[in-house]
Design a protein around this motif. Structure first.
Motif, mmCIF file in Angstrom:
data_model
loop_
_atom_site.group_PDB
_atom_site.id
_atom_site.type_symbol
_atom_site.label_atom_id
_atom_site.label_comp_id
_atom_site.label_asym_id
_atom_site.label_seq_id
_atom_site.Cartn_x
_atom_site.Cartn_y
_atom_site.Cartn_z
ATOM 1 N N ALA A 1 0.836 -1.207 0.000
ATOM 2 C CA ALA A 1 0.000 0.000 0.000
ATOM 3 C C ALA A 1 0.868 1.253 0.000
ATOM 4 C CB ALA A 1 -0.934 -0.019 1.215
ATOM 5 N N MET A 2 1.952 1.214 0.779
ATOM 6 C CA MET A 2 2.868 2.358 0.833
ATOM 7 C C MET A 2 3.479 2.637 -0.536
ATOM 8 S SD MET A 2 4.754 1.277 4.411
ATOM 9 C CE MET A 2 6.229 2.158 4.007
ATOM 10 N N GLU A 3 3.908 1.559 -1.205
ATOM 11 C CA GLU A 3 4.550 1.707 -2.517
ATOM 12 C C GLU A 3 3.560 2.201 -3.573
ATOM 13 O OE1 GLU A 3 7.678 1.413 -3.419
ATOM 14 O OE2 GLU A 3 8.653 0.276 -1.816
ATOM 15 N N MET A 4 2.343 1.657 -3.539
ATOM 16 C CA MET A 4 1.312 2.076 -4.511
ATOM 17 C C MET A 4 1.010 3.563 -4.362
ATOM 18 S SD MET A 4 -1.574 -0.844 -4.158
ATOM 19 C CE MET A 4 -1.328 -2.539 -4.672
ATOM 20 N N ARG A 5 0.821 3.941 -3.101
ATOM 21 C CA ARG A 5 0.486 5.328 -2.802
ATOM 22 C C ARG A 5 1.596 6.265 -3.276
ATOM 23 N NH1 ARG A 5 -1.743 8.883 0.825
ATOM 24 N NH2 ARG A 5 -0.188 10.452 1.322
ATOM 25 N N ALA A 6 2.838 5.896 -2.928
ATOM 26 C CA ALA A 6 3.970 6.757 -3.270
ATOM 27 C C ALA A 6 4.128 6.859 -4.791
ATOM 28 C CB ALA A 6 5.251 6.213 -2.637
ATOM 29 N N ALA A 7 3.927 5.745 -5.493
ATOM 30 C CA ALA A 7 4.086 5.761 -6.954
ATOM 31 C C ALA A 7 3.044 6.671 -7.599
ATOM 32 C CB ALA A 7 3.970 4.342 -7.508
ATOM 33 N N ALA A 8 1.800 6.558 -7.149
ATOM 34 C CA ALA A 8 0.738 7.383 -7.721
ATOM 35 C C ALA A 8 0.997 8.866 -7.441
ATOM 36 C CB ALA A 8 -0.623 6.966 -7.148
ATOM 37 N N ARG A 9 1.398 9.186 -6.199
ATOM 38 C CA ARG A 9 1.639 10.585 -5.851
ATOM 39 C C ARG A 9 2.828 11.150 -6.633
ATOM 40 N NH1 ARG A 9 -1.524 13.024 -5.693
ATOM 41 N NH2 ARG A 9 -0.828 14.703 -4.344
ATOM 42 N N ALA A 10 3.847 10.300 -6.860
ATOM 43 C CA ALA A 10 5.043 10.763 -7.575
ATOM 44 C C ALA A 10 4.703 11.189 -9.003
ATOM 45 C CB ALA A 10 6.110 9.675 -7.577
ATOM 46 N N GLN A 11 3.632 10.593 -9.560
ATOM 47 C CA GLN A 11 3.221 10.945 -10.921
ATOM 48 C C GLN A 11 2.145 12.033 -10.900
ATOM 49 O OE1 GLN A 11 4.429 9.409 -13.782
ATOM 50 N NE2 GLN A 11 5.818 8.102 -12.613
ATOM 51 N N GLY A 12 1.846 12.544 -9.713
ATOM 52 C CA GLY A 12 0.792 13.557 -9.615
ATOM 53 C C GLY A 12 -0.608 12.967 -9.665
ATOM 54 N N GLY A 13 -0.715 11.650 -9.512
ATOM 55 C CA GLY A 13 -2.021 10.993 -9.561
ATOM 56 C C GLY A 13 -2.436 10.464 -8.202
ATOM 57 N N TRP A 14 -3.511 9.668 -8.198
ATOM 58 C CA TRP A 14 -4.059 9.126 -6.951
ATOM 59 C C TRP A 14 -4.314 7.638 -7.076
ATOM 60 C CZ3 TRP A 14 -4.052 12.144 -2.766
ATOM 61 C CH2 TRP A 14 -4.123 13.535 -2.919
ATOM 62 N N MET A 15 -4.091 6.945 -5.954
ATOM 63 C CA MET A 15 -4.503 5.550 -5.833
ATOM 64 C C MET A 15 -5.617 5.516 -4.798
ATOM 65 S SD MET A 15 -4.282 2.445 -4.014
ATOM 66 C CE MET A 15 -2.942 2.504 -2.838
ATOM 67 N N VAL A 16 -6.697 4.774 -5.067
ATOM 68 C CA VAL A 16 -7.794 4.622 -4.111
ATOM 69 C C VAL A 16 -7.806 3.177 -3.613
ATOM 70 C CG1 VAL A 16 -10.307 4.658 -3.783
ATOM 71 C CG2 VAL A 16 -9.202 6.432 -5.171
ATOM 72 N N GLY A 17 -7.793 2.986 -2.307
ATOM 73 C CA GLY A 17 -7.767 1.667 -1.699
ATOM 74 C C GLY A 17 -6.536 1.544 -0.823
ATOM 75 N N PRO A 18 -6.163 0.358 -0.425
ATOM 76 C CA PRO A 18 -6.826 -0.933 -0.665
ATOM 77 C C PRO A 18 -8.010 -1.133 0.275
ATOM 78 C CG PRO A 18 -4.905 -1.226 0.730
ATOM 79 C CD PRO A 18 -4.951 0.242 0.384
ATOM 80 N N ASN A 19 -8.648 -2.330 0.136
ATOM 81 C CA ASN A 19 -9.732 -2.731 1.022
ATOM 82 C C ASN A 19 -10.871 -1.718 0.960
ATOM 83 O OD1 ASN A 19 -11.174 -4.126 2.912
ATOM 84 N ND2 ASN A 19 -9.753 -3.809 4.610
ATOM 85 N N SER A 20 -11.351 -1.445 -0.243
ATOM 86 C CA SER A 20 -12.355 -0.411 -0.467
ATOM 87 C C SER A 20 -13.211 -0.789 -1.664
ATOM 88 C CB SER A 20 -11.615 0.905 -0.756
ATOM 89 O OG SER A 20 -12.199 1.604 -1.829
ATOM 90 N N PRO A 21 -14.485 -0.356 -1.690
ATOM 91 C CA PRO A 21 -15.297 -0.634 -2.884
ATOM 92 C C PRO A 21 -14.940 0.258 -4.068
ATOM 93 C CG PRO A 21 -16.587 0.555 -1.245
ATOM 94 C CD PRO A 21 -15.246 0.272 -0.611
ATOM 95 N N GLY A 22 -14.129 1.298 -3.839
ATOM 96 C CA GLY A 22 -13.763 2.209 -4.926
ATOM 97 C C GLY A 22 -14.410 3.569 -4.755
#
Lengths: 375, 293
Positions: free
Chosen positions: B105-126
């Motif tokens: 989750a940490m890596e996903m979040r950091a990767a999305a933020r580094a590109q100026g984007g967003w990751m939603v989740g984990p453990n979520s309906p979206g």
């Protein structure tokens, strides 16, 4: 999963972090013939806090004292748990006690390093530790942490040791999937070196697929659960028994907690947190009903499901089948709403079962029925 | 308007040939979402429900202009999937799966933020922007367009709460499931900041739990002079300390994790606190009334 101190220290030692060299024993007799440099510390190995104040750590000066202390500790419950083993270590001559930990915080998007210049048993009540939000372990910057530490530590050699240790803890936390590594106290010895006098480490259960030791520990923990909980885990249901009298069978963690709270607000108490959303099948519901029916402290049962992806008419058909074959006469209240909730209500009515669409009235009825059947 | 997701979003579904991927692609399409591509390595050239399937996200993006992804792959492959989507240019990536190690989750979040984007989740309906698009598997009938931004740590609670709002005529700008895990792609503070900047959102409903620190971020926002009105419902009032209540983060370890401590902080900050699910609609109405002042 929370590791006991001995396991935690083995993990620290493998990462090159100084810990006292101890031995773990399971019976008092095992100390016979062991060579100790007295005094030693005899420490209860139990995965719960507060053991120091409860007599779980004793200082001993002879083999006889160690044997006696081990016997006493192994027969004492700490926060309800019997110690699995006793750890015998050299008694450290501690010049100062510090506090250092690496924990997960959502606000940091990952790891936070916490440091307090005064560690020990009072850490919870003392001033808040300094916090360095790091995020990913690789984002640790020595100069940032150093600048933070300089406000409380003036001994340059000590300060640099703390910086180096924090980096090492972060790398360990990342590599071994630890969500908490807490060293309290972190002991400063007479020669100025640092040693982890205690260790509280939590491994991430979700990472069991890449760590055989987590998988093994989870298996052992599962084997140590009560039969009810073990059967639920095997069936992909989530069960926590509570103290109350209303057997709650629900779906989804948030809605299960909301229903627990509603039961309390209506004057009752939930007998369990039982989330069936992981297995909404005849097998899953069948097991849940069996456990609630056979537990005498459960006086009434509330089945509360809100269908999102799950279709309530299918749940209704499953429940009708199970309820027709049920021998228990324990009162049961149904609340099925959400996707195809109208069809579910019709199916249940045709089979002779009333369905509540709304949660509030269903909760009130379940609480009332539990009170009526309590002698 | 809405946050992160709207009718113009072009969605690619990773793992579209799996059971959940196929179901969700069909469901999102039925809601009117532009589901433009699926990805399944080695299955490029086929189609699912008329949606073209590609062997990689890069190929899907090149052919369809996809800018939004949802990743339906098991936990051991999840980080690879999210990184592929982020690095192929998707600015919004949802990972709904549960049982994900925090490190991923940490890596996903950091990767999305580094590109100026967003990751939603984990453990979520979206995430759903009612009437416009949905990125996830929440039940469509619970929602209608309107002025309330909803943030929830719990999927199941967000369905029931949203339906109650909808039935009371209180529609939603977007409903985001930030997830039940400790590290989130979009945390409560960030979701609030997004709703704060969304002109169509007049009031915010926050659905929280015991454990973790998100509720304090909500309180920090609620006391700002320029804050939009916030209504909250927290569950887990009756959960015992030290026992995990289903969600990885729903665990009382200290006083700050408790229902009482969080409710005190939110009330002191001026949030409208619903003390039960039944009180939520009135609390949301009160928040909307305050926004009109």
């Amino acid at each position: 999963m929370l590791l006991n101190e001995a396991r935690g220290k083995r993990l620290l030692a493998a990462a090159g972090i100084a810990v006292p060299v101890g031995i773990e024993i399971t019976t008092p007799a095992a100390v016979a013939g062991a060579r100790f440099a007295f005094p030693v510390a005899v420490k209860a190995q139990v995965a719960s806090g507060g053991r120091g104040l409860a007599g779980g750590v004793r200082r001993c000066n002879s083999e006889a004292e160690v044997s006696e202390a081990a016997a006493a500790i192994l027969s004492t419950r700490f926060s309800g748990l019997l110690p699995s083993t006793v750890l015998v270590e050299p008694w450290l001559a501690i010049a100062r006690e510090l506090y250092l930990s690496v924990v997960i915080d959502g606000r940091a998007g990952g790891f936070v390093v916490l440091y307090a210049p005064k560690g020990g048993v009072d850490i919870e009540t003392g001033p808040k530790p300094l916090a360095y939000p790091v995020g990913l372990a690789r984002n640790f910057r020595a100069h940032v942490f150093r600048a933070l530490l300089e406000s409380v530590e003036h001994d340059r050699k000590l300060l640099e040791q703390i910086v180096a240790l924090a980096r090492r803890l972060l790398r360990l936390a990342e590599a071994a999937d630890c969500t908490t590594i807490e060293i309290n106290p972190l002991a400063v010895l007479a020669d100025g070196s640092l040693t982890a006098a205690d260790a509280k480490i939590v491994r991430d259960d979700a990472a069991a697929w890449r760590h055989a030791d987590i998988a093994t520990a989870l298996e052992q923990a599962r084997a140590a659960e009560t039969e009810d909980v073990r059967r639920c885990l095997d069936a992909n249901l989530m069960l926590v028994w509570l103290e109350g009298e209303v057997g709650l069978l629900s779906g989804g963690a948030g809605m299960t907690m909301a229903a627990m709270d509603a039961i309390e607000a209506a004057g009752g108490h939930a007998a369990c947190f039982l989330d069936c959303s992981g297995n909404p099948t005849p097998a899953g519901f069948g097991l849940a009903l069996e456990l609630l029916d056979s537990n005498p402290t459960v006086r009434s049962i509330l089945v509360s499901m809100f269908g999102g992806g799950l279709q309530m008419d299918r749940v209704a058909r499953t429940l009708i089948e199970l309820l027709r074959n049920r021998s228990s006469t324990k009162p049961l209240v149904l609340r099925l709403d959400g996707t195809r909730g109208d069809v579910a209500t019709t199916l249940l009515a045709d089979a002779g079962f009333a369905n509540h669409r709304a949660l509030g009235p269903a909760v009130s009825e379940a609480v009332r029925l539990a009170q009526e059947t309590t002698p | 308007m809405s946050i992160l997701l709207d009718a113009a979003s072009r969605v690619v579904v990773l793992g579209i040939t799996g059971r959940i991927g196929t179901f969700s692609a069909r469901d999102m399409l039925a809601y009117g979402t532009q589901v433009v591509a699926g990805v399944s390595p080695g299955r490029g050239g086929s189609n699912v429900e008329g949606i073209p399937v590609f062997g990689s996200v890069a190929a899907a993006v090149a052919a369809t202009g996809a800018d939004t992804a949802i990743v339906y792959v098991p936990a051991p492959l999840a980080l690879d999937g999210v990184l592929e989507a982020v690095e192929s240019g998707c600015r919004l990536v949802a990972y709904p799966g549960d049982g994900l190690p925090v490190r991923e989750a940490m890596e996903m979040r950091a990767a999305a933020r580094a590109q100026g984007g967003w990751m939603v989740g984990p453990n979520s309906p979206g995430l759903i922007s009612p009437g416009r698009a949905k990125l996830g598997f929440m039940p469509s009938f619970c929602y209608q367009p309107g002025p309330i931004g909803v943030i929830s740590r719990s999927g199941s609670l967000s369905y029931e709460a949203s339906l109650r709002l909808t039935q009371a005529g209180l529609g939603q700008s977007s409903v985001i499931g930030i997830g039940g895990d400790p590290v989130k792609g979009v945390n409560a503070a960030e979701a609030i900041a997004l709703f704060h900047d969304d002109p169509a959102t007049e009031a915010i409903v926050y659905l929280g739990e015991i454990g973790g620190s998100d509720e304090y971020a909500v309180a920090d926002y609620a006391q700002r002079a320029d804050a939009k009105p916030v209504a909250t419902l927290l569950v887990g009032r009756t959960a015992p300390p030290g026992r995990k209540m289903g969600h990885a983060a729903a665990l009382i370890g200290s006083y700050a994790d408790t229902w009482e401590s969080k409710v005190v902080a939110l009330e002191a900050a001026g949030a409208v606190v619903a003390r039960s699910l039944d009180a939520l609609v009135d609390a949301a109405r009160e928040a909307l009334r305050r926004s009109a002042r």
